[in-house]
Design a protein around this motif. Structure first.
Motif, short mmCIF file in Angstrom:
data_model
loop_
_atom_site.label_atom_id
_atom_site.label_comp_id
_atom_site.label_asym_id
_atom_site.label_seq_id
_atom_site.Cartn_x
_atom_site.Cartn_y
_atom_site.Cartn_z
N ARG A 195 26.18 16.95 -14.42
CA ARG A 195 26.50 17.62 -15.67
C ARG A 195 25.88 19.02 -15.68
O ARG A 195 26.54 20.01 -15.99
CB ARG A 195 25.98 16.82 -16.86
N ILE A 255 27.92 23.30 -15.19
CA ILE A 255 27.85 24.54 -15.96
C ILE A 255 28.19 25.73 -15.10
O ILE A 255 28.80 26.69 -15.55
CB ILE A 255 26.43 24.72 -16.58
N ARG A 269 34.21 20.37 -13.60
CA ARG A 269 34.43 20.15 -15.02
C ARG A 269 35.51 19.13 -15.35
O ARG A 269 35.37 18.35 -16.28
CB ARG A 269 34.77 21.48 -15.70
N ALA A 289 26.46 11.41 -26.98
CA ALA A 289 25.73 12.66 -26.75
C ALA A 289 24.23 12.43 -26.90
O ALA A 289 23.42 12.97 -26.13
CB ALA A 289 26.20 13.75 -27.71
N LEU A 290 23.86 11.63 -27.89
CA LEU A 290 22.44 11.31 -28.07
C LEU A 290 21.89 10.58 -26.85
O LEU A 290 20.80 10.88 -26.37
CB LEU A 290 22.24 10.44 -29.32
N GLY A 342 21.23 13.07 -24.24
CA GLY A 342 20.04 13.87 -24.55
C GLY A 342 18.75 13.09 -24.29
O GLY A 342 17.81 13.60 -23.69
N THR A 362 21.07 27.95 -22.40
CA THR A 362 21.43 27.72 -21.01
C THR A 362 20.19 27.57 -20.14
O THR A 362 20.06 26.64 -19.34
CB THR A 362 22.28 28.89 -20.47
N SER A 366 18.40 24.30 -20.82
CA SER A 366 19.11 23.17 -20.23
C SER A 366 18.91 23.13 -18.71
O SER A 366 18.67 22.08 -18.12
CB SER A 366 20.59 23.28 -20.57
N LEU A 410 19.72 14.81 -29.83
CA LEU A 410 21.17 14.94 -29.99
C LEU A 410 21.60 16.39 -29.77
O LEU A 410 22.60 16.67 -29.11
CB LEU A 410 21.60 14.49 -31.40
N GLU A 430 20.22 18.54 -27.90
CA GLU A 430 20.19 18.83 -26.47
C GLU A 430 21.38 18.21 -25.74
O GLU A 430 21.96 18.83 -24.84
CB GLU A 430 18.87 18.34 -25.86
N GLY A 431 21.75 17.00 -26.14
CA GLY A 431 22.91 16.36 -25.55
C GLY A 431 24.19 17.12 -25.84
O GLY A 431 25.01 17.35 -24.95
N LEU A 432 24.34 17.54 -27.08
CA LEU A 432 25.53 18.31 -27.47
C LEU A 432 25.55 19.65 -26.75
O LEU A 432 26.60 20.12 -26.30
CB LEU A 432 25.56 18.53 -28.98
N ALA A 437 24.26 20.37 -23.86
CA ALA A 437 24.63 20.17 -22.46
C ALA A 437 26.13 19.99 -22.32
O ALA A 437 26.76 20.56 -21.42
CB ALA A 437 23.91 18.95 -21.89
N ARG A 438 26.74 19.23 -23.23
CA ARG A 438 28.19 19.04 -23.18
C ARG A 438 28.92 20.34 -23.39
O ARG A 438 29.91 20.65 -22.73
CB ARG A 438 28.63 18.04 -24.24
N LEU A 458 27.78 23.40 -22.88
CA LEU A 458 27.58 24.33 -21.78
C LEU A 458 28.43 23.95 -20.56
O LEU A 458 28.86 24.81 -19.81
CB LEU A 458 26.10 24.38 -21.38
N SER A 459 28.66 22.65 -20.39
CA SER A 459 29.46 22.24 -19.24
C SER A 459 30.95 22.21 -19.58
O SER A 459 31.76 21.74 -18.78
CB SER A 459 29.00 20.87 -18.74
N GLY A 460 31.31 22.73 -20.75
CA GLY A 460 32.72 22.92 -21.08
C GLY A 460 33.42 21.67 -21.58
O GLY A 460 34.64 21.64 -21.71
N VAL A 461 32.65 20.61 -21.85
CA VAL A 461 33.26 19.35 -22.29
C VAL A 461 33.51 19.37 -23.81
O VAL A 461 34.39 18.68 -24.30
CB VAL A 461 32.35 18.16 -21.90
N LEU A 462 32.76 20.19 -24.52
CA LEU A 462 32.81 20.18 -25.98
C LEU A 462 32.94 21.61 -26.50
O LEU A 462 32.24 22.51 -26.02
CB LEU A 462 31.51 19.56 -26.49
N HIS A 487 32.98 22.26 -32.61
CA HIS A 487 32.92 20.81 -32.74
C HIS A 487 31.48 20.30 -32.58
O HIS A 487 31.03 19.42 -33.32
CB HIS A 487 33.85 20.15 -31.73
N LEU A 543 29.48 18.14 -35.40
CA LEU A 543 28.85 16.84 -35.15
C LEU A 543 27.37 16.87 -35.50
O LEU A 543 26.83 15.92 -36.08
CB LEU A 543 29.03 16.44 -33.68
#
Lengths: 197, 197
Positions: A108, A112, A118, A157-158, A161, B102, B105, B158, B160-162, B164-165, B167-171, B175, B179
């Motif tokens: 993951r 980036i 991706r 997501a949690l 994290g 970035t 992370s 949470l 940090e998890g969001l 990461a998502r 930054l990696s283009g998943v989210l 959004h 969340l």
DNA sequence: GTCTATAACGGGATAGAC
DNA sequence: GTCTATCCCGTTATAGAC
């Protein structure tokens, strides 16, 4: 299992990434771990990026198999328990799942800056969200689908994290597990409170 | 600002890590970005690990300054709003905070395999949790301290998890923001429901 | 403190035999 | 499909002058 070399290389890649990280992955070490030559690794996977991409697919499949096997083995379970096991599998001592978590976290982070990862990453993430949303449907059929999806996204997501914190030594595994368990309860309560009439 | 070379190198390091990642950080590129020679970088920071460690401290301080400045500038704010801005700062378009997210992370991921980063990382994490727990105390004074701490840990993990998502283009950023905003509401409701009599 | 120049090395990738 | 041997480039880090 893994009589063919190709699979042996993928298993070795997951082990090696878990031990050394994506940045620490050396083709030579990977080859030694798999018991093959470096040339064979390149023969099967073209280049370093190919190794990473296929390893990501490999661990995603493996995690799904584990999750389903767990669901089937102990007979029918309470939806709440299913949520707990699905989300907390990676916090277990079972080494294969620990490997998965580390590799997952590494890939993951790698995605980036390596856009070719991706696609696989987005697909795997979506699969997990969908799986958890499905379990939430069992537990809270009266809630709206949109609310359940949002809860599933927050919970997954949690988990990621918490997993990152645990892997970097900031959080103890049992505490991570506890926080995630509480989060499941909090989200279930939230969905119950906002159920459709 | 940053008249001295040392600070200029740290700012350049944050920019470069944000653009290329920890894995992609080249001493030569970093030196060019800072307008100095590679030898000077090593003179000030000993080696690669030293660069990373000091950059982590640098961005942690910078994020704290931003957060406090924001709190002070617009007059007194509602605790709920404070929570939102504190946690969502990094999702803003403000480039310095995006840089921070970035770099953060990346360094977190790096700490899994570079134990010398762990101390700084643990300290920075604890500071964030404490900050959020403090804001929760303002919003929910009747809840128990233990419950507030757990909520703060979940919210920061949470985020940090969001992050990461995202930054990696998943989210998508909006959004992620949505969340996280909902999560704040869910946790506040949880704390209200479990308030001490 | 700051530079130029370069040593030293790790490791990705391939050629070619079998 | 699989191996041995090796090329060669990018990168870290230092020596030594100013």
């Amino acid at each position: 299992m893994a009589t063919d070399r190709r699979t042996a290389i993928l298993e070795a890649a997951a082990r090696t990434i878990a031990r050394r990280g994506v940045r620490g992955l050396r083709t030579e070490e990977l080859a030694a771990e798999a018991g093959v030559s470096t040339a064979l690794v390149y023969y099967h996977f073209k280049d370093r990026a190919g190794i990473l991409r296929h390893t990501l697919e490999f661990i995603t499949d493996r995690a799904k198999r584990h999750s389903l096997a767990r669901q089937g083995s102990d007979g029918p379970m309470d939806p709440r328990e299913l949520l707990g096991t699905a989300l907390q599998l990676e916090f277990e001592t079972l080494s294969e799942m620990h490997e998965n978590a580390t590799t997952w976290s590494e890939l993951r982070a790698g995605a980036i800056f390596e856009p070719e990862l991706r696609g696989a990453l987005a697909a795997a993430s979506a699969a997990w969200v969908q799986h958890v949303a499905g379990l939430l449907t069992l537990a809270r059929p009266a809630a709206s689908a949109a609310e359940r999806d949002a809860s599933a996204e927050r919970l997954t997501a949690l988990r990621e994290g918490l997993s990152a914190r645990r892997l970097s030594g900031v959080l103890r595994p049992d505490h991570a597990r506890e926080l995630l368990g509480e989060a499941i309860e909090v989200e279930l309560a939230h969905l119950a409170a906002h159920a459709r009439p």
